[in-house]
Design an enzyme around this catalytic site. Structure first.
Site, PDB file in Angstrom:
ATOM      1  N   SER A 143       0.829  -1.195   0.000  1.00 57.06           N
ATOM      2  CA  SER A 143       0.000   0.000   0.000  1.00 57.06           C
ATOM      3  C   SER A 143       0.867   1.251   0.000  1.00 57.06           C
ATOM      4  CB  SER A 143      -0.920   0.011   1.232  1.00 57.06           C
ATOM      5  OG  SER A 143      -1.773   1.142   1.217  1.00 57.06           O
ATOM      6  N   ASP A 144       0.300   2.324  -0.536  1.00 57.83           N
ATOM      7  CA  ASP A 144       0.987   3.611  -0.511  1.00 57.83           C
ATOM      8  C   ASP A 144      -0.066   4.707  -0.504  1.00 57.83           C
ATOM      9  OD1 ASP A 144       3.846   4.704  -0.701  1.00 57.83           O
ATOM     10  OD2 ASP A 144       2.777   5.949  -2.152  1.00 57.83           O
ATOM     11  N   GLN A 145       0.310   5.856   0.020  1.00 61.49           N
ATOM     12  CA  GLN A 145      -0.635   6.964   0.108  1.00 61.49           C
ATOM     13  C   GLN A 145       0.063   8.289  -0.149  1.00 61.49           C
ATOM     14  OE1 GLN A 145      -2.330   8.501   3.986  1.00 61.49           O
ATOM     15  NE2 GLN A 145      -4.184   7.522   3.184  1.00 61.49           N
TER      16      GLN A 145
END
Length: 201
Positions: free
Chosen positions: A77-79
């Site tokens: 995941s990345d944001q």
């Protein structure tokens, strides 16, 4: 991309992140998982948009860990937070947090949260991108100073912690999944994990 289909009734799950927030979110499911650092270069490519960057990094993190954990389903995941056309990073110190919140006061900030699942043995994978917009109410300097002093959100993009006192800073939040803002859109993740062979609930 191909959807995951686990060959085992009891697949192993690996979270390709060392974020305590993502770990705590995934723990809500009550299933066993391990954590591994993805060690991926997070620099943007020339001309890469924030949406393309966050999606690429989520997949890259999952694939990097999948290479080291055979027989597993890996979640990456990345944001990114975007204010206007500017990518907003973690403030790093209280002074910068105050500066960011003063700029955001009365305005909106958009968070792009990408997740990607990869089966290490088959290479089957699927991804998802969530976007959440937070609308800050008009904040006084005193409110901002008090908030930063109490919560010290120096390691949070946007200079707030929505799961705690930061929720008081907003007029409203527009999202399809409230957990996405914290780091993992659990509605999509739970569906993807069911497709991968996990029993949820």
């Amino acid at each position: 991309m191909s959807r995951l289909s686990a060959p085992s009734a009891h697949p192993r799950l690996v979270l390709a992140s060392t974020s305590q927030y993502r770990r705590q979110l995934l723990e809500r499911f009550g299933i066993r998982f391990t954590v591994a650092a993805p060690d991926v270069d997070e620099s943007a490519l020339p001309g890469e948009t924030p949406i393309d960057l966050v999606a690429r990094l989520a997949r890259a993190k999952a694939e990097a860990v999948a290479h080291r954990h055979r027989g597993s389903v890996v979640l990456g995941s990345d944001q990114l937070a975007v204010f206007g056309r500017e990518v907003i990073g973690k403030p790093g110190n209280p002074e910068r947090a105050i500066e960011q919140l003063r700029a955001f006061s009365g305005h909106s900030l958009t968070f792009y949260t990408a997740v990607h699942l990869v089966h290490s043995d088959t290479g089957a994978n699927e991804g998802h991108l969530d976007h959440t917009t937070v609308h800050f109410r008009k904040l006084s300097h005193e409110e901002i100073d008090r908030y930063v002093a109490r919560e010290r959100p120096v390691n949070s993009a946007g200079a707030f912690k929505v799961e705690a006192l930061g929720i008081t800073l907003f007029d409203r939040i527009e999202t399809q999944d409230p957990t996405a803002l914290i780091g993992l859109p659990l509605i999509w993740v739970s569906a993807a994990l069911r497709r991968a062979g996990f029993q949820l609930p």
